[in-house]
Design an enzyme around this catalytic site. Sequence first.
Site, short mmCIF file in Angstrom:
data_model
loop_
_atom_site.label_atom_id
_atom_site.label_comp_id
_atom_site.label_asym_id
_atom_site.label_seq_id
_atom_site.Cartn_x
_atom_site.Cartn_y
_atom_site.Cartn_z
N SER A 142 -9.67 114.85 91.84
CA SER A 142 -8.55 113.90 91.85
C SER A 142 -7.72 114.19 93.08
O SER A 142 -7.79 115.29 93.65
CB SER A 142 -7.69 114.09 90.59
OG SER A 142 -6.44 113.45 90.70
N TYR A 155 -3.17 119.80 84.99
CA TYR A 155 -4.10 118.86 85.61
C TYR A 155 -4.34 119.23 87.07
O TYR A 155 -5.49 119.27 87.54
CB TYR A 155 -3.54 117.44 85.50
CG TYR A 155 -4.49 116.35 85.91
CD1 TYR A 155 -5.57 116.01 85.10
CD2 TYR A 155 -4.30 115.64 87.09
CE1 TYR A 155 -6.45 115.00 85.47
CE2 TYR A 155 -5.16 114.63 87.46
CZ TYR A 155 -6.24 114.31 86.65
OH TYR A 155 -7.10 113.31 87.02
#
Length: 275
Positions: A142, A155
């Site tokens: 990501s 995350y």
Amino acid sequence: MSLPSHPRAVITGAGTGLGRALCEELARRRARVLVTDINAASAEETALRVTRAGGEAHVHVCDVTEPAQVEAMADAAERLLGGVDLLVNNAGVVSAGPVGELSLSEWKRVLDINLWGVIHGCHVFVPRMRRQGAGHILNIASAAGLVYVPDLAAYNVSKAGVVALSETLHAELRATGIGVTVACPSFFRTQIASSGAYANDTLRTLAVGMMDAARMGPEVVARRLLKAVDARSLYTVPMADARWGWRLRRMSPSLFLRAVAAMDRSARAWLLRRR
């Protein structure tokens, strides 16, 4: 060297979102796909779409946090496909909350799926690709693995680990004919935010709202990622905002931190206007 004309692919987290879009895009290349997901019903739906698009699909239920299940998935790929040209470690979840507020159990869940799931996939499939003398691994990280914003520590850490693993693997496999690509997209339209875990409702509303406002869908992202695989690129950062953020972080860390603070203020102001 690009993927074969009829590639054999294994995709985790293929029941929805980007995983499904990658399956459908590969089906247009007449790929043979092992559609894997922890949810059998959603995997079956993806498999049906692959078949309709001209590909061949097999469904395999797999929890990527369990090494034995990932081994079984690789065995299934060998049996059903005769080998693997492309492994996509895509399964992932999102979680948000300040450090000290997000529970440790949620930290563990995020790292088990987002990072350990990728580690398991690489650990199991790399020796098999070495034996066949070819293959490509696409790890879905990501933009959060390159640029770090507040309230996403779990995350961010999981995705930064995927970037580090991919870079290391690229160096290890450089002379083997096996390619590695790490994908670092920013926001695009999927349901991952709505199914995420959040320390408070404000973070949930912000995440879901930003995802819903994204202009790009998973189909466009999937095409860009496979183009990067064909080019054997190590990095693919398909959105301009992520590319500029990554450049700024490398060129001027202090300016980047000020930009992150300004972005955080803007996001919260945007949320207030929506209420």
